[in-house]
Design an enzyme around this catalytic site. Structure first.
Site, PDB file in Angstrom:
ATOM      1  N   CYS A  42       0.840  -1.191   0.000  1.00 27.04           N
ATOM      2  CA  CYS A  42       0.000   0.000   0.000  1.00 27.04           C
ATOM      3  C   CYS A  42       0.881   1.250   0.000  1.00 27.04           C
ATOM      4  CB  CYS A  42      -0.909   0.007   1.224  1.00 27.04           C
ATOM      5  SG  CYS A  42      -2.065   1.399   1.260  1.00 27.04           S
ATOM      6  N   ASP A  44       0.420   3.851   1.656  1.00 22.24           N
ATOM      7  CA  ASP A  44       0.354   4.508   2.962  1.00 22.24           C
ATOM      8  C   ASP A  44       1.760   4.791   3.495  1.00 22.24           C
ATOM      9  OD1 ASP A  44       0.104   4.809   5.937  1.00 22.24           O
ATOM     10  OD2 ASP A  44      -2.005   4.418   5.526  1.00 22.24           O
ATOM     11  N   ARG A  46       2.854   5.122   6.346  1.00 20.43           N
ATOM     12  CA  ARG A  46       3.209   4.441   7.598  1.00 20.43           C
ATOM     13  C   ARG A  46       3.713   3.022   7.381  1.00 20.43           C
ATOM     14  NH1 ARG A  46      -2.516   4.822  10.230  1.00 20.43           N
ATOM     15  NH2 ARG A  46      -2.950   4.202   8.064  1.00 20.43           N
ATOM     16  N   HIS A  98      -2.388  -3.650   5.177  1.00 18.31           N
ATOM     17  CA  HIS A  98      -2.191  -3.213   6.561  1.00 18.31           C
ATOM     18  C   HIS A  98      -3.533  -2.884   7.191  1.00 18.31           C
ATOM     19  CE1 HIS A  98      -2.791   1.210   5.919  1.00 18.31           C
ATOM     20  NE2 HIS A  98      -2.464   0.866   4.686  1.00 18.31           N
ATOM     21  N   CYS A 101      -6.414   0.313   6.753  1.00 14.12           N
ATOM     22  CA  CYS A 101      -6.127   0.872   5.436  1.00 14.12           C
ATOM     23  C   CYS A 101      -7.252   1.815   4.985  1.00 14.12           C
ATOM     24  CB  CYS A 101      -5.966  -0.258   4.423  1.00 14.12           C
ATOM     25  SG  CYS A 101      -5.677   0.287   2.730  1.00 14.12           S
TER      26      CYS A 101
END
Length: 205
Positions: A42, A44, A46, A98, A101
């Site tokens: 992803c 993202d 993080r 994750h 999400c």
């Protein structure tokens, strides 16, 4: 300090540190790559693959998009997959989602997504949610439904990978791993594994 200046400063500090530890480090990297895996994750911020796997440059060939989808209708995704499998011959492919999400959360919601490109991209996720709607709706709480769909999505992407001709026609098809990252604990969890079968080779007449 401006953002650009900070990036360059941090890069110089990192490069100096790596060279101090190993003077031949960048020389070896410059000779080519032989990564252990293609990582489909992803976007993202993080969930940085190298950091959470304690990997070094050269260990992972990486493609990231919203909600870690096997976007086999997109040339960008297919070019990464083709190069990883047929040129780099990676022995492993990891699909990593994750918990929490945002893309999966958007697919779980009955509210329209106001971003046209994101909405189009997560259409397969919406379809997956609808296929599992009864199971998901039976769960207690929005977070539980989102996290369950995260797991279902990873499984679905691994299955989709296994069906692709780019995978099945590889000289040595890679092992496929489905992982989920728990952002609140910093830990990866395995949710599925698959070793794809290659397509039957035509027998010369």
């Amino acid at each position: 300090m401006e953002f650009r200046d900070r990036l360059l400063l941090e890069n110089r500090a990192w490069a100096d540190e790596m060279s101090a530890r190993d003077p031949e480090y960048f020389t070896r990297l410059n000779h080519g790559q032989a990564p252990d895996a293609l990582w489909i994750g992803c976007s993202d911020s993080r969930v940085p693959p190298e950091q959470l796997c304690n990997a070094s440059p050269g260990d992972l060939f990486i493609h990231r998009n919203v909600a870690n989808l096997v976007a086999d209708g997109e040339a960008g995704f297919l070019s990464v997959l083709e190069y990883a499998v047929h040129v780099l011959a990676v022995p492993h492919i990891v699909v990593c989602g994750h918990y929490g999400c945002g893309g999966v959360a958007a697919a779980c919601s009955d509210e329209p997504v106001p971003l046209a490109h994101v909405d189009a991209h997560i259409e397969p996720l919406k379809a997956l949610r609808n296929r599992h709607r009864e199971t998901l709706d039976a769960l207690n709480g929005v977070s539980a439904r989102i996290n369950r769909l995260v797991e279902l999505n990873v499984r679905a992407q691994v299955e989709r990978l296994a069906e692709l001709t780019l995978i099945r026609t590889a000289a040595r098809p890679p092992a496929l791993h489905g992982l989920v990252y728990a952002t609140d604990r910093g830990l990866l969890e395995s949710v599925c594994y698959r070793e794809p079968e290659p397509l039957a080779q035509a027998v010369p007449a």
